[in-house]
Design a protein around this motif. Structure first.
Motif, PDB file in Angstrom:
ATOM      1  N   THR A  11      18.804 -29.759  23.257  1.00 44.92           N
ATOM      2  CA  THR A  11      20.167 -30.081  22.815  1.00 44.92           C
ATOM      3  C   THR A  11      21.058 -28.854  22.925  1.00 44.92           C
ATOM      4  N   LYS A  12      20.589 -27.759  22.370  1.00 43.54           N
ATOM      5  CA  LYS A  12      21.366 -26.519  22.395  1.00 43.54           C
ATOM      6  C   LYS A  12      21.636 -26.083  23.833  1.00 43.54           C
ATOM      7  N   LYS A  13      20.621 -26.151  24.661  1.00 42.31           N
ATOM      8  CA  LYS A  13      20.758 -25.740  26.060  1.00 42.31           C
ATOM      9  C   LYS A  13      21.825 -26.563  26.785  1.00 42.31           C
ATOM     10  N   GLN A  14      21.782 -27.886  26.628  1.00 45.22           N
ATOM     11  CA  GLN A  14      22.744 -28.771  27.290  1.00 45.22           C
ATOM     12  C   GLN A  14      24.170 -28.535  26.798  1.00 45.22           C
ATOM     13  N   VAL A  15      24.319 -28.407  25.486  1.00 49.26           N
ATOM     14  CA  VAL A  15      25.653 -28.254  24.904  1.00 49.26           C
ATOM     15  C   VAL A  15      26.277 -26.917  25.306  1.00 49.26           C
ATOM     16  N   VAL A  16      25.494 -25.857  25.289  1.00 52.57           N
ATOM     17  CA  VAL A  16      26.023 -24.544  25.670  1.00 52.57           C
ATOM     18  C   VAL A  16      26.484 -24.545  27.125  1.00 52.57           C
ATOM     19  N   GLU A  17      25.708 -25.179  27.975  1.00 49.98           N
ATOM     20  CA  GLU A  17      26.090 -25.279  29.388  1.00 49.98           C
ATOM     21  C   GLU A  17      27.424 -26.020  29.527  1.00 49.98           C
ATOM     22  N   LYS A  18      27.587 -27.105  28.767  1.00 48.60           N
ATOM     23  CA  LYS A  18      28.837 -27.877  28.832  1.00 48.60           C
ATOM     24  C   LYS A  18      30.006 -27.096  28.236  1.00 48.60           C
ATOM     25  N   LEU A  19      29.756 -26.316  27.182  1.00 50.70           N
ATOM     26  CA  LEU A  19      30.816 -25.485  26.608  1.00 50.70           C
ATOM     27  C   LEU A  19      31.357 -24.509  27.647  1.00 50.70           C
ATOM     28  N   HIS A  20      30.446 -23.878  28.374  1.00 45.01           N
ATOM     29  CA  HIS A  20      30.869 -22.945  29.416  1.00 45.01           C
ATOM     30  C   HIS A  20      31.615 -23.673  30.539  1.00 45.01           C
ATOM     31  N   ASN A  21      31.181 -24.894  30.833  1.00 48.14           N
ATOM     32  CA  ASN A  21      31.801 -25.662  31.925  1.00 48.14           C
ATOM     33  C   ASN A  21      33.232 -26.078  31.620  1.00 48.14           C
ATOM     34  N   ILE A  22      33.529 -26.393  30.346  1.00 48.12           N
ATOM     35  CA  ILE A  22      34.871 -26.896  30.023  1.00 48.12           C
ATOM     36  C   ILE A  22      35.867 -25.772  29.734  1.00 48.12           C
ATOM     37  N   LYS A  23      35.383 -24.536  29.709  1.00 47.79           N
ATOM     38  CA  LYS A  23      36.247 -23.404  29.356  1.00 47.79           C
ATOM     39  C   LYS A  23      37.519 -23.325  30.201  1.00 47.79           C
ATOM     40  N   ASP A  24      37.368 -23.492  31.517  1.00 48.29           N
ATOM     41  CA  ASP A  24      38.495 -23.283  32.424  1.00 48.29           C
ATOM     42  C   ASP A  24      39.027 -24.581  33.031  1.00 48.29           C
ATOM     43  N   LYS A  25      38.655 -25.704  32.443  1.00 49.38           N
ATOM     44  CA  LYS A  25      39.121 -26.984  32.984  1.00 49.38           C
ATOM     45  C   LYS A  25      40.475 -27.361  32.402  1.00 49.38           C
ATOM     46  N   ASP A  26      41.128 -28.338  33.019  1.00 51.66           N
ATOM     47  CA  ASP A  26      42.404 -28.816  32.493  1.00 51.66           C
ATOM     48  C   ASP A  26      42.159 -29.575  31.181  1.00 51.66           C
ATOM     49  N   SER A  27      43.236 -29.848  30.463  1.00 53.34           N
ATOM     50  CA  SER A  27      43.141 -30.434  29.118  1.00 53.34           C
ATOM     51  C   SER A  27      42.363 -31.738  29.093  1.00 53.34           C
ATOM     52  N   PHE A  28      42.665 -32.640  30.029  1.00 50.93           N
ATOM     53  CA  PHE A  28      42.015 -33.952  30.014  1.00 50.93           C
ATOM     54  C   PHE A  28      40.522 -33.825  30.298  1.00 50.93           C
ATOM     55  N   SER A  29      40.160 -33.031  31.309  1.00 48.95           N
ATOM     56  CA  SER A  29      38.736 -32.844  31.650  1.00 48.95           C
ATOM     57  C   SER A  29      37.985 -32.182  30.502  1.00 48.95           C
ATOM     58  N   SER A  30      38.669 -31.245  29.830  1.00 50.55           N
ATOM     59  CA  SER A  30      38.040 -30.585  28.675  1.00 50.55           C
ATOM     60  C   SER A  30      37.807 -31.575  27.544  1.00 50.55           C
ATOM     61  N   LEU A  31      38.763 -32.480  27.332  1.00 51.03           N
ATOM     62  CA  LEU A  31      38.617 -33.500  26.286  1.00 51.03           C
ATOM     63  C   LEU A  31      37.421 -34.398  26.578  1.00 51.03           C
ATOM     64  N   ILE A  32      37.279 -34.830  27.832  1.00 50.46           N
ATOM     65  CA  ILE A  32      36.126 -35.656  28.214  1.00 50.46           C
ATOM     66  C   ILE A  32      34.833 -34.868  27.991  1.00 50.46           C
ATOM     67  N   GLY A  33      34.860 -33.584  28.334  1.00 48.72           N
ATOM     68  CA  GLY A  33      33.686 -32.732  28.111  1.00 48.72           C
ATOM     69  C   GLY A  33      33.336 -32.606  26.643  1.00 48.72           C
ATOM     70  N   LEU A  34      34.371 -32.503  25.787  1.00 50.99           N
ATOM     71  CA  LEU A  34      34.139 -32.421  24.343  1.00 50.99           C
ATOM     72  C   LEU A  34      33.494 -33.700  23.822  1.00 50.99           C
ATOM     73  N   ILE A  35      33.968 -34.851  24.290  1.00 51.75           N
ATOM     74  CA  ILE A  35      33.378 -36.119  23.863  1.00 51.75           C
ATOM     75  C   ILE A  35      31.918 -36.212  24.305  1.00 51.75           C
ATOM     76  N   GLU A  36      31.625 -35.727  25.510  1.00 50.77           N
ATOM     77  CA  GLU A  36      30.241 -35.715  25.994  1.00 50.77           C
ATOM     78  C   GLU A  36      29.366 -34.817  25.123  1.00 50.77           C
ATOM     79  N   ILE A  37      29.925 -33.679  24.725  1.00 51.81           N
ATOM     80  CA  ILE A  37      29.188 -32.762  23.838  1.00 51.81           C
ATOM     81  C   ILE A  37      28.882 -33.438  22.507  1.00 51.81           C
ATOM     82  N   LEU A  38      29.871 -34.094  21.937  1.00 54.76           N
ATOM     83  CA  LEU A  38      29.661 -34.767  20.653  1.00 54.76           C
ATOM     84  C   LEU A  38      28.626 -35.882  20.771  1.00 54.76           C
TER      85      LEU A  38
END
Length: 285
Positions: A123-150
């Motif tokens: 769980t930790k491994k997957q979430v950390v990878e996604k956190l790094h991935n959404i860092k530089d994305k646009d607002s909408f893509s980051s929001l989708i990434g946040l929902i995936e993390i949750l």
């Protein structure tokens, strides 16, 4: 150094923020209405969320609910430390997501977050990878990434509840004692003999009143807290390749056998086993 309310500001058009804070030696015992997901990397550190006070090694991923008091996770860390913090408004999912049945697990996760949740393993491994991935994305893509993390967090079994009761700010509002003063006193004296009478006098309480206050705040006696702090410090010394005997006395213990016994009770392994397990996979700076 009393508990502080942190005022979090969001960029216009955004309901969450992802950033990398660095406070280091600042004691920031605080709360905020926003929910927070924290990932921290360090050789060793302290987590203080609600009433839970414990140590972590290597890294930690935590979900902290609205208005739950917590200490900054880089407090007192003298080695390299990296953090990623994701904060989002308490109700930003309420109107859009929570009424939808498919997001029931996320709703339950957020409701439970007031206990402070620590995640491990895959769980930790997957979430950390996604956190790094959404860092530089646009607002909408980051929001989708946040929902995936949750969603990942909501479905995880690799989770530990840090508190077994409600520790949100309403519980702490009557606290007039400065926890920072107590932390500083213990940090300066843990390798000697911290004296409960002395710290009680410093914070203007009788010794019995201080003991009651401290137990109420931390679910520990003062002695247990000091020993917990010493064990946490001893992990730092072990990761710097000091011998077990050296570490025992550096951390303020007077008996090697007692140090070994207490260390194993706290971590489930001896100091030697801990050192062998962790020293090979880190690079000391």
């Amino acid at each position: 150094m009393k508990i502080q309310k942190e005022i979090i500001e969001f960029e216009k058009g955004k309901s969450f923020k992802l950033f990398a804070p660095s406070l280091k030696n600042c004691f920031f015992w605080h709360y905020h209405p926003e929910i927070e997901l924290v990932y921290v990397e360090a050789l060793n550190g302290i987590r203080h969320v609600g009433k839970d006070i414990s140590g972590f090694t290597d890294n930690e991923l935590l979900l902290i609910g609205s208005n739950v008091p917590h200490l900054n996770f880089d407090y007192g860390i003298q080695t390299e430390c990296r953090q990623l913090v994701l904060q989002f408004k308490e109700n930003f999912l309420q109107d859009i997501i929570l009424p939808i049945p498919e997001f029931e697990n996320i709703r339950l996760l957020l409701e439970r977050s007031y206990l402070g949740l620590s995640f491990s393993g895959e769980t930790k491994k997957q979430v950390v990878e996604k956190l790094h991935n959404i860092k530089d994305k646009d607002s909408f893509s980051s929001l989708i990434g946040l929902i995936e993390i949750l969603q990942i967090l909501a479905g995880s079994k690799e989770v530990k509840e840090l508190n077994n009761e409600d520790t949100r700010i309403k519980w702490f509002l009557n606290d007039k004692i400065r926890m920072g003063t107590i932390y500083n006193y213990i940090h300066e004296n843990y390798n000697r003999k911290p004296n409960v009478n002395e710290i009680a006098m410093i914070v203007s309480l009788s010794t019995p009143a201080f003991c009651r206050y401290f137990k109420k705040q931390t679910n520990m006696t003062f002695t247990d807290f000091v020993n917990n702090y010493r064990i946490n410090q001893s992990k730092i010394f072990l990761l710097k390749n000091s011998s077990v005997t050296e570490v025992c006395f550096q951390a303020g213990f007077e008996s090697l056998s007692y140090f070994n016994k207490l260390f194993k009770k706290h971590l489930g392994e001896t100091p030697s086993e801990f050192k062998k397990k962790h020293l090979n996979k880190i690079e000391i700076n």
